[in-house]
Scaffold this motif. Structure first.
Motif, PDB file in Angstrom:
ATOM      1  N   LEU A 139       0.826  -1.208   0.000  1.00 35.48           N
ATOM      2  CA  LEU A 139       0.000   0.000   0.000  1.00 35.48           C
ATOM      3  C   LEU A 139       0.863   1.262   0.000  1.00 35.48           C
ATOM      4  O   LEU A 139       0.548   2.243  -0.672  1.00 35.48           O
ATOM      5  N   MET A 140       1.962   1.227   0.750  1.00 39.12           N
ATOM      6  CA  MET A 140       2.864   2.376   0.757  1.00 39.12           C
ATOM      7  C   MET A 140       3.487   2.578  -0.620  1.00 39.12           C
ATOM      8  O   MET A 140       3.664   3.712  -1.086  1.00 39.12           O
ATOM      9  N   ASN A 141       3.826   1.467  -1.290  1.00 40.72           N
ATOM     10  CA  ASN A 141       4.366   1.575  -2.653  1.00 40.72           C
ATOM     11  C   ASN A 141       3.346   2.218  -3.588  1.00 40.72           C
ATOM     12  O   ASN A 141       3.695   3.022  -4.451  1.00 40.72           O
ATOM     13  N   GLU A 142       2.072   1.841  -3.429  1.00 41.54           N
ATOM     14  CA  GLU A 142       1.027   2.417  -4.261  1.00 41.54           C
ATOM     15  C   GLU A 142       0.884   3.911  -3.968  1.00 41.54           C
ATOM     16  O   GLU A 142       0.688   4.716  -4.887  1.00 41.54           O
ATOM     17  N   PHE A 143       0.991   4.295  -2.701  1.00 46.79           N
ATOM     18  CA  PHE A 143       0.894   5.701  -2.327  1.00 46.79           C
ATOM     19  C   PHE A 143       2.055   6.502  -2.924  1.00 46.79           C
ATOM     20  O   PHE A 143       1.873   7.621  -3.420  1.00 46.79           O
TER      21      PHE A 143
END
Length: 219
Positions: A150-154
């Motif tokens: 999720l952090m990578n997507e953000f």
């Protein structure tokens, strides 16, 4: 070729204000994408064939077409079809939120499926309602598994947000372009914009690692 930052120094606060615009855009888009992605993920693992088909088709379309094309369709085609003049900022949030929802749905689906099936079976055996089971047992564990993704997507959203400059939103990139047009020097403002994006991404990366370490300690 020489670099001369003296001409753009007075314009740096103008570029820096784009950080607030970019962060606001990314945060709202990520929130829309997360809510939509969670709903689509539940559709994908659910027992209703129509919902599964819809979620799979949605993901296929939004992952299979360029993000900038989706942005252009929402910004230019929607007013043509509906007569509603959508703002550039709202069009960007819709395009990025809808696109991000497709990717996040796959992340959450994988996270849910990684949770031990024994817990699902035990919850069903104890008669725990499906909604409570997902909300209180399965999803909290899935969130721990998918936090890095999720952090990578953000972070990806933060970098790709520069695309909204193509429809006139005054983000960091657009402001750097304006400064370049005013001073007839593009290299220096683009270097400043690149440095700002890099610092933002590094900051988000460190924040993600800190949250991940904190969640591991709570296990």
């Amino acid at each position: 070729m020489t670099l001369d930052f003296s001409q753009i120094v007075p314009s740096i606060p103008f570029i820096l204000y784009g950080i607030w615009v970019t962060l606001k855009f990314v945060f709202v888009s990520a929130l829309v994408g997360f809510i939509l992605g969670t709903i689509l993920a539940l559709f994908k693992i659910g027992s209703f064939r129509t919902f599964r088909w819809f979620a799979d088709a949605y993901t296929s379309v939004f992952r299979g077409t360029p993000l900038i094309l989706q942005l252009m369709i929402i910004y230019f085609a929607v007013p043509q079809l509906t007569g509603y003049n959508i703002s550039a900022f709202l069009a960007g949030i819709l395009a990025f939120g809808l696109n991000s929802g497709a990717y996040i749905s796959e992340i959450i689906r994988a996270g849910i499926e990684a949770v031990d099936k024994g817990q699902l079976e035990a919850s069903m055996a104890l008669g725990v309602p499906y909604r409570s089971m997902m909300q209180d047992i399965i999803l909290p564990q899935a969130m721990k598994n998918i936090l890095p993704a999720l952090m990578n997507e953000f972070i990806t959203l933060t970098k790709e947000s520069a695309i909204i400059s193509t429809i006139g939103t005054l983000d960091i990139m657009r402001r750097a372009q304006i400064v370049g047009a005013d001073t007839y020097r593009y290299f220096e403002p683009f270097l400043v914009a690149g440095l700002i994006y890099y610092i933002m991404v590094i900051g988000l990366t460190l924040l993600g690692k800190a949250v991940e370490r904190r969640m591991k300690r709570s296990d």
